[in-house]
Design a protein around this motif. Structure first.
Motif, PDB file in Angstrom:
ATOM      1  N   ILE A  39      -2.095 -14.306  10.753  1.00 52.30           N
ATOM      2  CA  ILE A  39      -2.054 -13.884   9.356  1.00 52.30           C
ATOM      3  C   ILE A  39      -3.431 -13.370   8.941  1.00 52.30           C
ATOM      4  O   ILE A  39      -4.458 -13.931   9.324  1.00 52.30           O
ATOM      5  CB  ILE A  39      -1.641 -15.054   8.449  1.00 52.30           C
ATOM      6  N   TYR A  41      -6.110 -13.071   6.198  1.00 50.42           N
ATOM      7  CA  TYR A  41      -6.572 -13.583   4.918  1.00 50.42           C
ATOM      8  C   TYR A  41      -7.543 -12.556   4.342  1.00 50.42           C
ATOM      9  O   TYR A  41      -8.411 -12.048   5.054  1.00 50.42           O
ATOM     10  CB  TYR A  41      -7.250 -14.933   5.074  1.00 50.42           C
ATOM     11  N   ARG A  79      -4.281  -4.861  -2.158  1.00 50.58           N
ATOM     12  CA  ARG A  79      -3.030  -5.609  -1.982  1.00 50.58           C
ATOM     13  C   ARG A  79      -1.848  -4.651  -1.834  1.00 50.58           C
ATOM     14  O   ARG A  79      -0.990  -4.831  -0.969  1.00 50.58           O
ATOM     15  CB  ARG A  79      -2.806  -6.544  -3.177  1.00 50.58           C
ATOM     16  N   THR A  83       0.325  -4.267   1.581  1.00 50.54           N
ATOM     17  CA  THR A  83       1.755  -4.553   1.474  1.00 50.54           C
ATOM     18  C   THR A  83       2.595  -3.380   1.975  1.00 50.54           C
ATOM     19  O   THR A  83       3.625  -3.571   2.618  1.00 50.54           O
ATOM     20  CB  THR A  83       2.124  -4.865   0.010  1.00 50.54           C
ATOM     21  N   GLY A  89       1.651 -10.588   8.138  1.00 52.81           N
ATOM     22  CA  GLY A  89       1.531 -11.471   6.996  1.00 52.81           C
ATOM     23  C   GLY A  89       0.127 -11.458   6.417  1.00 52.81           C
ATOM     24  O   GLY A  89      -0.857 -11.438   7.165  1.00 52.81           O
ATOM     25  N   CYS A  90       0.028 -11.439   5.100  1.00 52.06           N
ATOM     26  CA  CYS A  90      -1.268 -11.415   4.420  1.00 52.06           C
ATOM     27  C   CYS A  90      -1.330 -12.519   3.373  1.00 52.06           C
ATOM     28  O   CYS A  90      -0.316 -12.869   2.764  1.00 52.06           O
ATOM     29  CB  CYS A  90      -1.514 -10.058   3.761  1.00 52.06           C
ATOM     30  N   ALA A  91      -2.524 -13.040   3.167  1.00 47.98           N
ATOM     31  CA  ALA A  91      -2.769 -14.023   2.112  1.00 47.98           C
ATOM     32  C   ALA A  91      -4.046 -13.608   1.400  1.00 47.98           C
ATOM     33  O   ALA A  91      -5.047 -13.294   2.049  1.00 47.98           O
ATOM     34  CB  ALA A  91      -2.907 -15.420   2.698  1.00 47.98           C
ATOM     35  N   TRP A  92      -4.002 -13.591   0.058  1.00 53.18           N
ATOM     36  CA  TRP A  92      -5.132 -13.095  -0.725  1.00 53.18           C
ATOM     37  C   TRP A  92      -5.856 -14.244  -1.395  1.00 53.18           C
ATOM     38  O   TRP A  92      -5.243 -15.093  -2.041  1.00 53.18           O
ATOM     39  CB  TRP A  92      -4.650 -12.099  -1.777  1.00 53.18           C
ATOM     40  N   GLN A 124     -11.558 -22.071   3.603  1.00 52.81           N
ATOM     41  CA  GLN A 124     -10.271 -21.622   3.087  1.00 52.81           C
ATOM     42  C   GLN A 124      -9.148 -21.774   4.122  1.00 52.81           C
ATOM     43  O   GLN A 124      -7.992 -21.491   3.815  1.00 52.81           O
ATOM     44  CB  GLN A 124     -10.354 -20.155   2.649  1.00 52.81           C
ATOM     45  N   ALA A 126      -8.880 -20.062   6.987  1.00 55.38           N
ATOM     46  CA  ALA A 126      -8.527 -18.767   7.576  1.00 55.38           C
ATOM     47  C   ALA A 126      -8.931 -18.707   9.041  1.00 55.38           C
ATOM     48  O   ALA A 126      -9.954 -19.271   9.436  1.00 55.38           O
ATOM     49  CB  ALA A 126      -9.201 -17.635   6.810  1.00 55.38           C
TER      50      ALA A 126
END
Length: 217
Positions: A39, A41, A79, A83, A89-92, A124, A126
């Motif tokens: 993923i 981050y 973002r 997207t 998969g991404c997490a902000w 975090q 990541a």
């Protein structure tokens, strides 16, 4: 027996060749499949203003500063781009997560920020951290039809392998829009931008899409 011996030697040669190729790929800085499957981050946009705040590189002369509200706007635009352009998969991370304090090394003439970003990523949780930064920001002075000064931006994107504490990739985008009469080599960009003078955030978005391609996001 002799045929079996020759076959064994050939197999060993092939194995050594495969290992050599794999070693060359790692030396070239290509992300491993393990990294590619993780993923992403994403940290908020920041703007280093002194050499010590850099991960690597340099501060432009007469650096143009970006307003805080535009940093927030770039966060949202990144973002949108991620997207739309990546299936990973991404997490902000929000700014409330505590961006590293880079001012502690403000007197240094060498980039000092990498260890702080590694610590930030670990805190975090990541494994793979995308760090977007604005190095130079000059907004358009004019309109779509004509300008007194064209937009000029430099944005950089760092893909950080947090457990290893090392960069897995870097993408740099810098452009100052010019008219066709000044540089015919820009005709492709001119057509792509529909023949208008664009704003700095439009140029920055082009840099985001370039980073997605170059970093394999």
């Amino acid at each position: 027996m002799r045929v079996r011996f020759i076959t064994t030697i050939l197999a060993l040669i092939c194995c050594f060749g495969v290992l050599a190729c794999a070693r060359q790929a790692r030396n070239a800085g290509e992300p491993s499949t393990t990294v590619l499957g993780q993923i992403i981050y994403v940290a908020p946009f920041t703007q280093p203003v002194s050499t010590s705040e850099l991960i690597t590189g340099f501060i432009p002369e007469q650096q143009g500063r970006i307003p805080r509200d535009m940093l927030l706007s770039l966060d949202e635009k990144l973002r949108e781009v991620l997207t739309a352009d990546t299936k990973r998969g991404c997490a902000w991370f929000a700014r409330t997560h505590g961006i590293p304090d880079m001012t502690r090394f403000h007197t240094s003439e060498q980039p000092q920020a990498l260890p702080l970003w590694v610590a930030y990523g670990k805190k975090q949780g990541a494994k793979l951290l995308l760090i977007p930064q604005v190095l130079n920001w000059n907004e358009r002075d004019g309109s779509n039809a004509g300008v007194a000064r064209a937009a000029h931006v430099r944005v950089e994107f760092f893909l950080l392998n947090v457990p290893e504490g090392a960069l897995a990739g870097r993408s740099v985008f810098e452009e100052e829009q010019v008219g066709l009469t000044e540089n015919l080599l820009t005709v492709g960009s001119f057509i792509q931008r529909r023949g208008v003078w664009v704003t700095a955030d439009v140029l920055a978005a082009e840099g985001m899409r370039k980073a997605v391609r170059e970093l394999g996001l």
